[in-house]
Design an enzyme around this catalytic site. Structure first.
Site, PDB file in Angstrom:
ATOM      1  N   GLY A  40       0.830  -1.207   0.000  1.00  0.00           N
ATOM      2  CA  GLY A  40       0.000   0.000   0.000  1.00  0.00           C
ATOM      3  C   GLY A  40       0.857   1.247   0.000  1.00  0.00           C
ATOM      4  O   GLY A  40       1.815   1.357   0.775  1.00  0.00           O
ATOM      5  N   GLY A  42      -0.653   4.543  -0.127  1.00  0.00           N
ATOM      6  CA  GLY A  42      -1.444   5.732   0.169  1.00  0.00           C
ATOM      7  C   GLY A  42      -0.637   6.593   1.122  1.00  0.00           C
ATOM      8  O   GLY A  42       0.603   6.485   1.189  1.00  0.00           O
ATOM      9  N   GLY A  45       1.264   4.122   3.730  1.00  0.00           N
ATOM     10  CA  GLY A  45       2.325   3.314   3.125  1.00  0.00           C
ATOM     11  C   GLY A  45       3.336   4.148   2.363  1.00  0.00           C
ATOM     12  O   GLY A  45       4.540   3.843   2.368  1.00  0.00           O
ATOM     13  N   ARG A 337     -19.037  13.432  14.167  1.00  0.00           N
ATOM     14  CA  ARG A 337     -19.752  12.818  13.040  1.00  0.00           C
ATOM     15  C   ARG A 337     -20.843  11.857  13.488  1.00  0.00           C
ATOM     16  O   ARG A 337     -21.931  11.826  12.908  1.00  0.00           O
ATOM     17  CB  ARG A 337     -18.753  12.046  12.172  1.00  0.00           C
ATOM     18  CG  ARG A 337     -17.863  12.969  11.437  1.00  0.00           C
ATOM     19  CD  ARG A 337     -16.806  12.247  10.650  1.00  0.00           C
ATOM     20  NE  ARG A 337     -16.025  13.250   9.952  1.00  0.00           N
ATOM     21  CZ  ARG A 337     -14.996  12.978   9.181  1.00  0.00           C
ATOM     22  NH1 ARG A 337     -14.586  11.734   9.020  1.00  0.00           N
ATOM     23  NH2 ARG A 337     -14.346  13.946   8.580  1.00  0.00           N
TER      24      ARG A 337
HETATM   25  C1  LIG Z   1     -14.076  10.941   0.240  1.00  0.00           C
HETATM   26  C2  LIG Z   1     -13.176  10.882   1.428  1.00  0.00           C
HETATM   27  C3  LIG Z   1     -12.688  12.038   2.001  1.00  0.00           C
HETATM   28  C4  LIG Z   1     -11.866  11.994   3.110  1.00  0.00           C
HETATM   29  N1  LIG Z   1     -11.399  13.159   3.651  1.00  0.00           N
HETATM   30  C5  LIG Z   1     -10.592  13.104   4.721  1.00  0.00           C
HETATM   31  C6  LIG Z   1     -10.066  14.292   5.282  1.00  0.00           C
HETATM   32  O1  LIG Z   1     -10.353  15.388   4.828  1.00  0.00           O
HETATM   33  N2  LIG Z   1      -9.244  14.190   6.338  1.00  0.00           N
HETATM   34  C7  LIG Z   1      -8.904  12.993   6.884  1.00  0.00           C
HETATM   35  O2  LIG Z   1      -8.131  12.969   7.836  1.00  0.00           O
HETATM   36  N3  LIG Z   1      -9.352  11.847   6.346  1.00  0.00           N
HETATM   37  C8  LIG Z   1     -10.185  11.872   5.297  1.00  0.00           C
HETATM   38  N4  LIG Z   1     -10.658  10.712   4.754  1.00  0.00           N
HETATM   39  C9  LIG Z   1     -10.121   9.422   5.242  1.00  0.00           C
HETATM   40  C10 LIG Z   1      -8.738   9.202   4.639  1.00  0.00           C
HETATM   41  O3  LIG Z   1      -8.724   9.640   3.300  1.00  0.00           O
HETATM   42  C11 LIG Z   1      -8.320   7.741   4.671  1.00  0.00           C
HETATM   43  O4  LIG Z   1      -8.578   7.169   5.903  1.00  0.00           O
HETATM   44  C12 LIG Z   1      -6.816   7.635   4.417  1.00  0.00           C
HETATM   45  O5  LIG Z   1      -6.464   8.336   3.251  1.00  0.00           O
HETATM   46  C13 LIG Z   1      -6.378   6.184   4.311  1.00  0.00           C
HETATM   47  O6  LIG Z   1      -5.013   6.173   3.975  1.00  0.00           O
HETATM   48  P1  LIG Z   1      -4.202   4.812   3.909  1.00  0.00           P
HETATM   49  O7  LIG Z   1      -2.844   5.154   3.461  1.00  0.00           O
HETATM   50  O8  LIG Z   1      -4.369   4.073   5.187  1.00  0.00           O
HETATM   51  O9  LIG Z   1      -4.972   3.956   2.796  1.00  0.00           O
HETATM   52  P2  LIG Z   1      -5.292   4.248   1.236  1.00  0.00           P
HETATM   53  O10 LIG Z   1      -5.071   5.642   0.842  1.00  0.00           O
HETATM   54  O11 LIG Z   1      -6.636   3.642   1.004  1.00  0.00           O
HETATM   55  O12 LIG Z   1      -4.208   3.413   0.474  1.00  0.00           O
HETATM   56  C14 LIG Z   1      -4.293   2.013   0.395  1.00  0.00           C
HETATM   57  C15 LIG Z   1      -3.141   1.525  -0.432  1.00  0.00           C
HETATM   58  O13 LIG Z   1      -3.083   0.116  -0.316  1.00  0.00           O
HETATM   59  C16 LIG Z   1      -2.980  -0.479  -1.598  1.00  0.00           C
HETATM   60  N5  LIG Z   1      -3.559  -1.803  -1.469  1.00  0.00           N
HETATM   61  C17 LIG Z   1      -4.697  -2.184  -0.850  1.00  0.00           C
HETATM   62  N6  LIG Z   1      -4.825  -3.518  -0.872  1.00  0.00           N
HETATM   63  C18 LIG Z   1      -3.754  -3.992  -1.527  1.00  0.00           C
HETATM   64  C19 LIG Z   1      -3.311  -5.293  -1.875  1.00  0.00           C
HETATM   65  N7  LIG Z   1      -3.992  -6.383  -1.512  1.00  0.00           N
HETATM   66  N8  LIG Z   1      -2.169  -5.406  -2.566  1.00  0.00           N
HETATM   67  C20 LIG Z   1      -1.426  -4.319  -2.927  1.00  0.00           C
HETATM   68  N9  LIG Z   1      -1.788  -3.062  -2.603  1.00  0.00           N
HETATM   69  C21 LIG Z   1      -2.942  -2.911  -1.914  1.00  0.00           C
HETATM   70  C22 LIG Z   1      -3.679   0.469  -2.527  1.00  0.00           C
HETATM   71  O14 LIG Z   1      -3.219   0.291  -3.838  1.00  0.00           O
HETATM   72  C23 LIG Z   1      -3.245   1.810  -1.920  1.00  0.00           C
HETATM   73  O15 LIG Z   1      -1.977   2.155  -2.403  1.00  0.00           O
HETATM   74  C24 LIG Z   1     -11.514  10.750   3.660  1.00  0.00           C
HETATM   75  C25 LIG Z   1     -12.006   9.572   3.096  1.00  0.00           C
HETATM   76  C26 LIG Z   1     -12.859   9.637   2.013  1.00  0.00           C
HETATM   77  C27 LIG Z   1     -13.450   8.381   1.493  1.00  0.00           C
END
Ligand SMILES: Cc1cc2nc3c(=O)[nH]c(=O)nc-3n(C[C@H](O)[C@H](O)[C@H](O)COP(=O)(O)OP(=O)(O)OC[C@H]3O[C@@H](n4cnc5c(N)ncnc54)[C@H](O)[C@@H]3O)c2cc1C
Length: 665
Positions: A40, A42, A45, A337
């Site tokens: 991941g 995002g 990661g 929320r």
């Molecule tokens: C519309 C929206 C608006 C939001 N706005 C806000 C905000 O303003 N402020 C705030 O704090 N939060 C906000 N959030 C929440 C926040 O965006 C997320 O919680 C956060 O971005 C998650 O980040 P992450 O890096 O954990 O996961 P993600 O950004 O979901 O990244 C997941 C990564 O894992 C990879 N991946 C997943 N499964 C696999 C697999 N099996 N194999 C290989 N790669 C995989 C994907 O390719 C990706 O790269 C919002 C959420 C949404 C839906």
């Protein structure tokens, strides 16, 4: 197995510093001999990969999108919290910690949250140094706005595109390391299993989504940063690809899963328009800074609006019920929320919903147009401005703050939100549950870590707005890079991990067999057919309102649906090409297992928490009574502040919620 959170002893404010002072370190020369897999890229990661590579580890990073820039994090709109107190409005590390624990219904792990609040300020400095274009005020200083559940302005933002800008920052930090060869980037690769050798996570099985090739990758540690699983509900605000597979696979290999049933139901989403919708869209919580939420006071007006014979703008102030301002005067429209979502559902359940489905309330900016417009007229020295001029001036300010969100709303709903109030309704948005981790962010599989939305630790039963980006970046930039070293210090002489072991072979075989099954099954129903059915069970029986009987039925229904899926699912195409349906089949198969665990977790929790009502029995007047268990997780933090508990009780009284208090030492 006894769970050990490995929380440091000592006062909460000193734990992280003491921890860092005493952990094992890996010297720079030895880091070169250690490989880390990050699943991941995002915000969690991506920041972890960049930082671990900068420290000297060899990182292999995986994402199923074609670039880290397309991770779901890019969707984040509203902002990121940090206890900088730039506004001088009383913020502090303690207040951010306190708000987060209270906002999470006292179910967060406090030591982690205190650390999160502590490092929050560093995140902003880090991102500003990367060039993230945070909004600035007239004098050029970083601006802040307010989010739900707090009484200060601590949210840093970049218009309505905060996630995108932060992700570009993390991505450029990653790119530097990709260019140096310290990160090997595997785009369009999906992790389909974790490989455990001698009790330790030592690699993954991944599928190249373009060619279909199954690959073995080894490392000394594996980090899961795969985001949230809100799509178990089919309809959510998450990106279409968001899924639980990575977290679920490590769970099946022995990692514990915590609080699966705590879902955040976000109050400000564009309402569902019909049965053929596959996605819901968020309107950022930041809009609640300036928008006022209301429904008509009289059911006759509701009927007239639904029939189209009256416009909401025709209702006078005294014909409107600004129910959040009425019920919660201290927080007004900026309640947390879960409180805002429950209140919207309560009003709509009572018949006050303003659209055709009866599932919508108004978010109205008219008062802000007037307030900002009058201020602007003064600033611009416009004497006796007309109402139209005031509105125009006010709209310009609102446009500068939230323009892209207004545009998005208009494109989807085909109504101009500058002229008529927006309609909003709660929707699934974020999953507080996830893979269980200790203070080091390590799962119960040694060497396997989980960070960002994929883990469970920081937000209890409800996450406060703008705290997910903070947690993801805290984990990736500032926490994991320390804690993982403590574990890897034992691996400096291990050498390369072979992928030729029986454990890799067995994991690869299992993955290959499952893919072959999907392609060869030639069933009668599409993957989406099952996903949609699962989502309906989840929303109807495991969503905002739950009761024991419904949850028991949900468990049976999900189990039957899963059996049907394995008999009749149809996946077109082959396994050696880019096949989106094949990838989705695997993800839905995992959702079908998670869904059952989710319902079981909800069943055994006889409580209302976060966005979920537990409705147990009928009151004398026939209404379902909602139960809330109100926990004081560690007495030391709260014993001096009974006032807050009383306040919380008053909030709950509006919702016919019975409060049972429990005290923990
Ligand atoms: C519309 C929206 C608006 C939001 N706005 C806000 C905000 O303003 N402020 C705030 O704090 N939060 C906000 N959030 C929440 C926040 O965006 C997320 O919680 C956060 O971005 C998650 O980040 P992450 O890096 O954990 O996961 P993600 O950004 O979901 O990244 C997941 C990564 O894992 C990879 N991946 C997943 N499964 C696999 C697999 N099996 N194999 C290989 N790669 C995989 C994907 O390719 C990706 O790269 C919002 C959420 C949404 C839906």
């Amino acid at each position: 197995m006894a769970l050990d959170s490995k929380i440091q002893k000592g006062p909460i404010k000193d734990k992280w510093t003491d921890y860092k002072n005493h952990i094992n370190l890996v010297n720079p020369a030895n880091k070169r001999h250690i490989d880390v897999i990050v699943v991941g890229t995002g915000l969690a990661g991506g920041s972890a990969s960049a930082t671990l590579a900068e420290l000297g580890y060899n990182v292999k990073a995986f994402a199923y999108q074609d670039s880290p820039r397309r991770a779901h994090s890019i969707a984040a709109q509203g902002g990121i919290n940090a206890a900088k107190n730039y506004q001088g409005d009383g913020d502090s590390t303690y207040r951010l910690f306190y708000d987060t624990v209270k906002g999470g219904d006292y179910r967060s792990r406090e030591a982690n949250v205190y650390r999160l609040a502590e490092v929050s300020a560093n995140i902003i400095d880090q991102c500003v140094a990367q060039g993230v274009p945070f909004a600035r005020d007239y004098g050029g200083l970083l601006d802040n706005r307010s989010f739900g559940g707090v009484l200060v302005s601590r949210t840093f933002y970049a218009k309505g595109q905060t996630g995108q800008q932060l992700l570009l920052g993390a991505y450029s930090a990653m790119n530097r390391q990709i260019a140096r060869g310290k990160i090997e980037m595997f785009n369009r690769h999906e992790m389909l299993d974790v490989v455990v050798v001698d009790g330790k996570a030592r690699g993954i099985i991944a599928r190249n989504l373009v060619t279909g090739e199954i690959e073995r990758h080894s490392a000394h540690a594996v980090v899961i940063a795969s985001g949230g699983y809100g799509n178990v509900y089919f309809l959510s605000t998450n990106a279409m690809g968001s899924n639980v597979t990575a977290g679920w696979k490590v769970h099946k290999k022995g990692a514990y899963f915590a609080n699966p049933c705590y879902t955040q139901i976000h109050p400000t989403c564009i309402p569902r328009s019909g049965d053929y919708q596959s996605k819901l869209t968020l309107m950022s919580e930041s809009l609640r800074n300036d928008g006022r939420i209301w429904v008509p006071k009289n059911l006759d007006d509701v009927k007239a609006i639904r029939e189209g014979s009256k416009k909401p703008t025709e209702l006078t102030e005294d014909q409107r019920d600004y129910y959040l301002e009425r019920r919660y005067p201290a927080f007004g429209n900026l309640v947390p929320r879960d409180v805002a979502s429950r209140a919207a559902k309560e009003r709509c359940d009572a018949g006050y919903g303003v659209n055709a489905t009866g599932e919508a309330v108004y978010l109205d900016f008219a008062a802000s147009f007037e307030r900002y417009g009058k201020e602007q007229a003064k600033i611009q020295n416009i004497l006796n401005p007309s109402e139209a001029k005031i509105k125009e001036l006010g709209q310009e300010i609102v446009k500068a703050k939230y323009g892209n969100l207004f545009q998005m709303y208009e494109k989807i709903v085909d109504e101009n939100p500058y002229e008529t109030p927006m309609m909003i309704y709660p929707a699934v948005h974020y999953t507080m549950g996830g893979v269980w981790v200790d203070y080091n962010l390590m799962t119960t599989i040694p060497g396997c870590y989980a960070i960002g939305e994929a883990n469970f630790s920081d937000h209890g039963a409800n996450r406060l707005g703008a705290s997910a980006l903070m947690q993801g970046l805290a984990d990736g930039y500032f926490v994991l890079p320390y804690t993982i070293g403590d574990y890897l210090a034992d691996d400096i002489r291990t050498g390369k991990i072979s992928t030729e072991s029986s454990e890799f072979e067995a994991a690869e075989k299992e993955v290959t067999e499952r893919i072959e099954f999907f392609i060869n099954n030639k069933g009668t129903h599409s993957v989406d057919y099952y996903h949609k059915k699962l989502g309906k069970i989840m929303w109807d029986k495991c969503g905002m309102s739950r009761n024991a009987e419904g949850l028991e039925i949900a468990i049976e229904e999900i189990s039957a649906l899963r059996k049907d899926f394995w008999q009749h699912v149809n996946v077109p195409g082959t396994s050696t090409e880019y096949n989106e349906q094949l990838a989705k089949a695997g993800r839905v198969a995992d959702f079908l297992e998670l869904g059952e665990l989710f319902a079981k977790d909800a069943l055994v929790r006889e409580e209302s928490a976060g966005g979920h009502f537990r409705e147990e029995h009928q009151t004398e007047d026939g209404e379902a009574k909602r139960i809330k268990e109100f926990q004081f997780v560690s007495a030391w933090e709260y014993k001096g502040e009974p006032k807050d508990a009383v306040l919380h009780k008053e909030e709950l009284a509006y919702e016919n919620i019975e409060v049972k208090e429990r005290s923990y030492k």
